[in-house]
Scaffold this active site. Structure first.
Site, mmCIF file in Angstrom:
data_model
loop_
_atom_site.group_PDB
_atom_site.id
_atom_site.type_symbol
_atom_site.label_atom_id
_atom_site.label_comp_id
_atom_site.label_asym_id
_atom_site.label_seq_id
_atom_site.Cartn_x
_atom_site.Cartn_y
_atom_site.Cartn_z
ATOM 1 N N ILE A 134 0.851 -1.190 0.000
ATOM 2 C CA ILE A 134 0.000 0.000 0.000
ATOM 3 C C ILE A 134 0.886 1.238 0.000
ATOM 4 C CG2 ILE A 134 -1.775 1.288 1.264
ATOM 5 C CD1 ILE A 134 -2.746 -1.383 2.422
ATOM 6 N N ASP A 135 0.819 2.003 -1.072
ATOM 7 C CA ASP A 135 1.529 3.278 -1.139
ATOM 8 C C ASP A 135 0.577 4.354 -0.634
ATOM 9 O OD1 ASP A 135 3.547 1.856 -2.439
ATOM 10 O OD2 ASP A 135 2.692 2.268 -4.420
ATOM 11 N N TYR A 136 1.120 5.281 0.126
ATOM 12 C CA TYR A 136 0.233 6.343 0.623
ATOM 13 C C TYR A 136 0.940 7.691 0.547
ATOM 14 C CZ TYR A 136 3.028 6.201 4.877
ATOM 15 O OH TYR A 136 4.074 6.250 5.755
#
Lengths: 206, 254
Positions: free
Chosen positions: B129-131
Site C-alpha cells: 500500500i503506497d500512501y
C-alpha cells in the site's frame, strides 16, 4: 550412480527452488507426482506451502498416499518434510478435519497468541534453531543457526525423543523432528543461505 | 531468537534496476541478476522486486527475469508488478518466488486478492500500500498512475487482512528515495491495528533508522531501497548490506 531424490509435487508450493539447491550437490533430484517417481527414488522430499487438509486431499487424489507410506515405513527410505510437508507427518491438524500421514504421534495447532496485534501471525522471518539431539541432518551446522520460517501453524509432539530442534516465537515450539529415516523441518532450508544449503547437502549424505 | 527481517527493495523497469525519488525520475542502477548475486553473497534476509512501470504499461513483471532470479537467489524473494491473474501468480510462485506482491489490483479488485489467498495460502500473498498525505496531513492511498485515491490506507490494510493476506508493505510516497528516516508515527500506529506482519518502506538512510523503527513499532520487516543501493553523499551506486550481526534490535512487547 548419483542417488535419486524425488521432490514430491502435489500442487502446493514451489518445488523448483528445492530441486535447484539439491542439484548443486552430487545427486539426481527430480520433481514427481507419481508412484513410479516415488518407487524409483533413494530419498524423498515432501515440500509444501498452504492448507493441511487440501494437501492431504491432493496427495490422495494423485493416488500416491499408499506408495508414500510404503516407501517410508517399509522400505525405510529417508524422507525430509519441509514446512507443511513436516506438518503432514502428524496425525491431525487444526487446519482441516482430516487425518495426516501419522508418522509422528503429533498434532498441528495454530500459534496461540493472547495479544494478536503484538505477535503477528504468520511467523515470518529468520529465527534460530536449538538442536535438541545429535543428528546427521545438522552435521556441521552450528547450534542456534538461523533459518527462514513462514507459518501460522506448528507441530505439537508427544515423544520428546522425536524432537530434533526447537525455536521460539511467542513460546518454544518444535521446529525440527527426526525418528529413524523420517525428518521434518518447519523452516525452509532451500531459502536459508549457507545453513540451509548445508542441511540439504547433509540429506544427500545420509 | 526471532528478529525482524531487513529487506532490500529493488525497483525494476522491465529488465533494468532503477531507483526513484518520490516515485519519479527513475535512475538507472544496473542489472538485477547481478544485484541478486551480490545480495546472496551479503546474506540478505529477503528481497522484494517490484516492476514499477508494469501496471501503467498494462503488462506484468518479466517472467523470464523472475525465473532467472529464482535460479540465483539463496534467500526468499517476493515479486510484484502488474499481477492481475491467478495464472500469472501461479507461474511466479512456481519459479520460486516466496510471495507475490499486489499493489494496484488490490485497490480496484480486493476480491482478486481474496481469491489468491484462498488458492495459494496467506503466506504467499503480500499487499503493498503506497500512501501520500494530503494538504491536511491525512494519509491517502496513492497509485502511481491513478494518483491519490480517496481511500484511507489503514482501512485498506484492514480490508486486506480480512481478505487473508499474509503481509502488508506500507510505503510512504513522501519518503521514497529521500533518505530522511521512516514515517515512524504512521507505521507504528498502523501496525498496532493489524494482526498480520507489517513491513515499513520509505526513507531509511542508515542502520540506526531501522533499529529505531523496530524499537518503536516492532515491525516484522524493515525495508529500504536507497540505503542498500547508494553509498556516500554523492549517492554513488554501491550495493551494500550490513550483516544481521551489526544490528541491535530490541522491542518491548506490551
Amino acid at each position: 550412480m548419483p542417488q535419486k531424490i524425488a521432490v514430491l509435487d502435489y500442487g502446493m508450493g514451489n518445488h523448483f527452488s528445492v530441486v535447484k539447491r539439491l542439484l548443486k550437490f552430487n545427486c539426481n533430484a527430480y520433481i514427481t507426482n507419481t508412484n513410479k517417481g516415488i518407487n524409483e527414488a533413494d530419498k524423498i522430499i515432501l515440500p509444501g506451502v498452504g492448507h493441511f487438509a487440501k494437501a492431504v486431499e491432493n496427495i490422495k487424489g494423485l493416488g500416491i498416499w499408499d506408495s508414500l507410506n510404503e516407501a517410508v515405513l517399509i522400505k525405510k527410505k529417508p524422507i525430509l518434510g519441509i514446512c507443511l510437508g513436516m506438518q503432514l507427518m502428524a496425525k491431525s491438524s487444526e487446519e482441516g478435519n482430516v487425518e495426516g500421514l501419522a508418522w509422528f504421534d503429533a498434532n498441528v495447532i495454530r500459534f496461540k497468541v493472547s495479544d494478536s496485534t503484538s505477535f503477528k501471525i504468520p511467523h515470518i522471518g529468520w529465527n534460530s534453531v536449538a538442536q535438541r539431539k545429535d543428528s546427521n541432518l545438522f552435521s556441521n551446522i552450528s547450534e542456534q543457526s538461523e533459518f527462514y520460517f513462514v507459518h501460522a501453524y506448528h507441530m505439537q509432539i508427544s515423544k520428546i525423543q522425536d524432537i530434533l530442534g526447537e525455536s521460539n516465537y511467542v513460546y518454544d515450539f518444535v521446529s525440527a523432528v527426526e525418528r529413524d529415516n523420517i525428518f521434518g523441518v518447519q523452516f525452509h532450508p532451500e531459502k536459508s543461505h549457507d545453513s540451509g544449503n548445508l542441511l540439504l547437502q547433509n540429506l544427500t549424505k545420509l | 531468537m526471532y528478529r525482524p527481517r531487513v529487506i532490500p527493495v529493488l525497483l525494476l523497469d522491465h529488465d533494468k534496476l532503477v531507483k526513484t525519488v518520490k516515485f519519479s525520475n527513475p535512475k538507472y542502477i544496473g542489472d538485477p541478476i547481478n544485484a541478486v548475486r551480490i545480495f546472496n553473497d551479503l546474506k540478505a534476509d529477503e528481497l522484494v522486486l517490484l516492476d514499477i512501470s508494469a501496471s501503467r504499461q498494462n503488462r506484468n513483471i518479466d517472467l523470464e527475469l523472475v525465473k532467472e532470479i529464482g535460479e540465483e537467489a539463496n534467500m526468499p524473494f517476493s515479486v510484484g508488478g502488474g499481477i492481475k491473474t491467478m495464472e500469472m501468480a501461479q507461474k511466479l510462485l512456481s519459479y520460486g518466488a516466496e510471495r507475490v506482491v499486489i499493489g494496484t489490483e488490490a485497490i480496484s479488485n480486493p476480491d482478486f486478492v481474496k481469491k489468491l489467498c484462498e488458492t495459494f495460502g496467506s503466506s504467499t500473498v503480500s499487499v503493498c500500500i503506497d500512501y501520500k498525505k494530503d494538504f491536511l496531513g491525512r494519509p491517502l492511498v496513492y497509485s502511481p498512475h491513478k494518483k491519490a485515491v480517496n481511500q484511507d490506507p489503514v482501512k485498506l490494510a484492514l480490508l486486506m487482512e480480512e481478505a487473508g493476506v499474509g503481509e502488508i508493505i506500507l510505503q510512504s510516497f513522501a519518503k521514497d528515495g529521500t533518505m530522511t528516516g521512516y514515517d515512524y508515527e504512521f507505521l507504528k500506529n498502523t501496525a498496532k491495528k493489524l494482526k498480520i506482519p507489517v513491513v515499513g518502506l520509505g526513507g531509511a538512510s542508515k542502520k540506526e533508522d531501522l533499529e529505531k523503527l523496530y524499537s518503536e513499532s516492532g515491525l516484522n520487516g524493515l525495508a529500504a531501497g536507497s540505503l542498500f543501493i547508494f553509498k556516500g553523499q554523492m549517492k554513488g551506486v554501491l550495493i551494500n548490506y550490513p550483516s544481521s550481526k551489526n544490528y541491535t534490535f530490541s522491542y518491548e512487547r506490551s
